[in-house]
Design an enzyme around this catalytic site. Structure first.
Site, short mmCIF file in Angstrom:
data_model
loop_
_atom_site.label_atom_id
_atom_site.label_comp_id
_atom_site.label_asym_id
_atom_site.label_seq_id
_atom_site.Cartn_x
_atom_site.Cartn_y
_atom_site.Cartn_z
N SER A 43 0.83 -1.21 0.00
CA SER A 43 0.00 0.00 0.00
C SER A 43 0.86 1.26 0.00
O SER A 43 1.83 1.35 0.76
CB SER A 43 -0.90 0.02 1.24
OG SER A 43 -1.72 -1.13 1.26
N ASN A 46 2.46 3.25 3.37
CA ASN A 46 2.66 2.33 4.49
C ASN A 46 4.15 2.23 4.79
O ASN A 46 4.92 1.67 4.01
CB ASN A 46 2.08 0.96 4.14
CG ASN A 46 2.05 0.03 5.35
OD1 ASN A 46 2.85 0.13 6.25
ND2 ASN A 46 1.09 -0.88 5.35
N TYR A 183 -11.77 3.32 -1.63
CA TYR A 183 -10.44 2.72 -1.74
C TYR A 183 -10.47 1.28 -1.21
O TYR A 183 -9.93 0.36 -1.83
CB TYR A 183 -9.44 3.56 -0.94
CG TYR A 183 -8.02 3.04 -0.96
CD1 TYR A 183 -7.17 3.32 -2.02
CD2 TYR A 183 -7.53 2.28 0.10
CE1 TYR A 183 -5.86 2.85 -2.04
CE2 TYR A 183 -6.23 1.81 0.09
CZ TYR A 183 -5.40 2.10 -0.98
OH TYR A 183 -4.11 1.62 -0.99
N ALA A 186 -12.20 -1.13 -3.57
CA ALA A 186 -11.37 -1.55 -4.70
C ALA A 186 -10.46 -2.72 -4.32
O ALA A 186 -10.12 -3.56 -5.17
CB ALA A 186 -10.54 -0.38 -5.20
N GLU A 187 -10.05 -2.80 -3.05
CA GLU A 187 -9.15 -3.88 -2.59
C GLU A 187 -9.91 -5.15 -2.24
O GLU A 187 -9.38 -6.26 -2.34
CB GLU A 187 -8.37 -3.43 -1.36
CG GLU A 187 -7.34 -2.35 -1.59
CD GLU A 187 -6.58 -2.05 -0.32
OE1 GLU A 187 -7.22 -1.90 0.74
OE2 GLU A 187 -5.34 -2.01 -0.37
N TYR A 207 -1.52 -10.13 5.37
CA TYR A 207 -1.09 -8.85 5.90
C TYR A 207 -0.20 -9.12 7.10
O TYR A 207 -0.17 -10.26 7.62
CB TYR A 207 -2.29 -7.99 6.28
CG TYR A 207 -1.96 -6.50 6.38
CD1 TYR A 207 -1.35 -5.83 5.31
CD2 TYR A 207 -2.26 -5.76 7.52
CE1 TYR A 207 -1.06 -4.48 5.39
CE2 TYR A 207 -1.98 -4.41 7.60
CZ TYR A 207 -1.37 -3.77 6.53
OH TYR A 207 -1.06 -2.44 6.61
N LEU A 213 -11.44 -6.66 9.28
CA LEU A 213 -12.22 -6.97 8.08
C LEU A 213 -11.90 -8.37 7.58
O LEU A 213 -12.82 -9.13 7.22
CB LEU A 213 -11.94 -5.93 7.00
CG LEU A 213 -12.65 -6.16 5.67
CD1 LEU A 213 -14.16 -6.20 5.85
CD2 LEU A 213 -12.27 -5.07 4.66
#
Length: 578
Positions: A43, A46, A183, A186-187, A207, A213
């Site tokens: 990202s 980041n 945003y 979209a991911e 991640y 989420l």
């Protein structure tokens, strides 16, 4: 000698960062074991994704997975900046700059490894959104968001956190959060359908820290369902253990590759069981380091100008005396690869907290200030700062850094030689309170309370539950190694049975003034640091006992609450009027 290391001058041993993988569910674990495909999302903005970490991460992913696709999420990034109040043109320019910067970091990392394999790819997300399977997944995500309030609330909170991270001084309005959700939308298709989007049999997204989420989507508690070929996991950096040198090996020969480097908890190789979470018992063989020649007893010089300086006391009088000169590099590594918060993020958190209180903050004391990294950040923001530390060597580094911009005090907690009510805020922002036993930290709370007027604030960080779970295994010591330029470290993490503390042994190898037989020579220094885990219940009790109110614990200088996986607890509290 502890750890089987005798005195000596040592050659450095190259080491790369390794990574552990923690699949979200049993199906995710099954997909991980197939190791067919992985998606790395990098990202913009980041700070976690620095070139050295990306290089090691891509190296590890390429070794473990048949195919690696890296995605830079450029779609709707400009919308995030307009949500923050940027004019449209400036938002577009700022987004483009961040996209180019992060893409260049990926390119540099991959070039350092000789370039991607023919099967691998680097993509801007905008290059993928026209694929029919992406559009299908996007439609499914939009439908789920319109039907599932739990999913929508979770996405809204994730978007709010993103905006707060970029502008922590104010709560974003609801309409800005709604705009920023574009945003995230979209991911989201990659969470549920990266296998379809990249046309592979199975795929893993991941991640480096827990995402509510992702936990919601893969828990089955939402109408949005990933396919059975889709997996999600936490992938986090761990330092590799020291390379063992087999008995009888000649100096300079390479040891055989150790199986299961860095011992991640989940094997990615078919036919293997789970890897152990830590190396086996420490022996002279597991910790033998290549030695060029021996040196005299501790502290004495050899003709080559090298020495062995060992400090064998538990938490010695100056525990950072041997580390002071290299501390700043080690601190930056902890930020880049061990998820510690950058100083500017800590400063943003403190400013937001202080501005939320009635009492203005001008005079700030940092206890356990070290080399002055946080003092510098606070002074840059206009605060009048004072630093306190027990280490003369660390204070000398701070004095060199700060010049006359800070008052510096050498003292050992709980002694704080300053007048009552002297400061508006007291901070400990580098884990210094980890060294204090319960009686010592209670006395420190009392000393801090004396320094603060009514409405003054106390903020500090200590290791969280996730830190002790990650690094301290009660069944056996864990050993890690790191090489930063010309300095190398070995850490041994020990959890004594039934003890209220844990021990971390530092062994540092720093360059000697002269080479030995034409090869680099190193001075070894050792210290043993003792840490006392601090439970939430204990902090709440001590806060009440010493006149503090509104105690809150956060996850690593963020708005998120501390949880079982939190590495660094951040506490805030306010001095009462009584």
């Amino acid at each position: 000698m502890p750890n089987g290391l005798g005195p000596g001058i040592y050659r450095s041993v190259p080491a790369h960062m390794e990574f552990s993988i923690e699949p979200m569910t049993e199906n995710c674990r099954s997909v991980c074991r197939r190791r067919e495909h992985v998606v790395l999302g990098v990202s913009p903005g980041n700070s976690f994704f620095k070139v050295p970490l990306l290089t090691d991460l891509i190296r590890w992913l390429s070794r473990e997975f048949a195919r690696v696709d890296i995605v830079v999420p450029d779609v709707e990034l400009a919308t995030t900046f307009t949500s923050l109040g940027y004019p449209t043109g400036r938002a577009a320019r700022k987004a483009l700059a961040e996209i180019n910067a992060v893409r260049n970091r990926v390119v540099r990392a991959w070039q350092a490894l000789g370039g991607p394999r023919p099967c691998d790819g680097l993509h801007l997300m905008s290059d993928l959104v026209d694929r029919s399977r992406y559009r299908t997944a996007r439609a499914a995500c939009e439908k789920a968001l319109s039907e599932d309030e739990t999913l929508r609330v979770t996405c809204r909170e994730a978007s709010r956190v993103v905006l707060m991270a970029r502008r922590p001084d104010s709560e974003p309005p609801a309409e800005a959060v709604e705009q920023a959700m574009r945003y995230l939308l979209a991911e989201l298709p990659f969470f549920i359908a990266s296998a379809d989007i990249f046309d592979v049999p199975s795929s893993l997204c991941f991640y480096h820290r827990p995402l509510p989420l992702a936990e919601l989507v893969f828990s089955g508690r939402t109408v949005l369902k990933p396919g059975p070929q889709q997996a999600y996991a936490l992938v986090r950096p761990v330092a590799p253990p020291v390379e063992p040198v087999p008995q009888g090996a000649a100096p300079g020969t390479c040891p055989p590759r150790r199986p299961g480097s860095a011992a991640p908890p989940e094997s990615l190789h078919p036919g293997r069981g789970p890897r152990p979470s830590a190396p086996g018992p420490v022996t002279a063989h597991t910790l033998r380091v290549r030695r060029t020649r021996s040196v005299p007893p501790a502290g004495k010089r050899t003709s080559e100008g090298a020495a062995d300086v060992s400090s064998r006391t538990v938490t010695p009088a100056d525990p950072y005396g041997n580390l002071a000169e290299s501390y700043d590099r080690l601190a930056q590594w902890a930020i880049d690869q061990q998820q510690e918060s950058p100083r500017d993020r800590v400063g943003d958190f403190l400013r937001t907290f202080w501005q939320s209180r009635d009492r203005p903050v001008r005079n700030v004391l940092e206890i356990c200030c070290g080399t002055g990294l946080m003092l510098t950040e606070l002074a840059r923001r206009g605060y009048v700062v004072t630093g306190l530390d027990r280490s003369a060597a660390m204070l000398e580094q701070a004095r060199t850094r700060m010049g006359g911009k800070a008052s510096l005090i050498r003292a050992e907690l709980p002694d704080i030689p300053a007048p009552a009510g002297e400061f508006d805020a007291v901070v400990s922002a580098a884990g210094g309170l980890n060294y204090l036993s319960e009686s010592q930290i209670s006395a420190t709370f009392g000393a801090v309370a004396r320094l603060l007027p009514a409405g003054g604030t106390f903020t500090f960080d200590v290791f969280g539950r996730g830190f002790y779970t990650k690094f301290f295994d009660p069944s056996a010591p864990r050993v890690m190694a790191l090489e930063l330029d010309d300095i190398s470290y070995i850490w041994t993490f020990i959890k004594p049975a039934e003890a209220p503390y844990v021990d971390m042994s530092y062994t540092q190898f720093s360059p000697a003034s002269r080479a030995v037989d034409g090869e680099p020579a190193y001075i070894r220094t050792r210290d043993l640091h003792r840490y006392y885990p601090l439970s939430h219940d204990t902090v709440l009790r001590l806060a009440a006992e010493h006149g503090f109110t509104d105690p809150r614990v956060h996850d690593n200088y963020s708005s998120d609450p501390s949880g079982p996986h939190t590495l660094y607890d951040t506490w805030t509290m306010v001095r009462t009027g009584s």
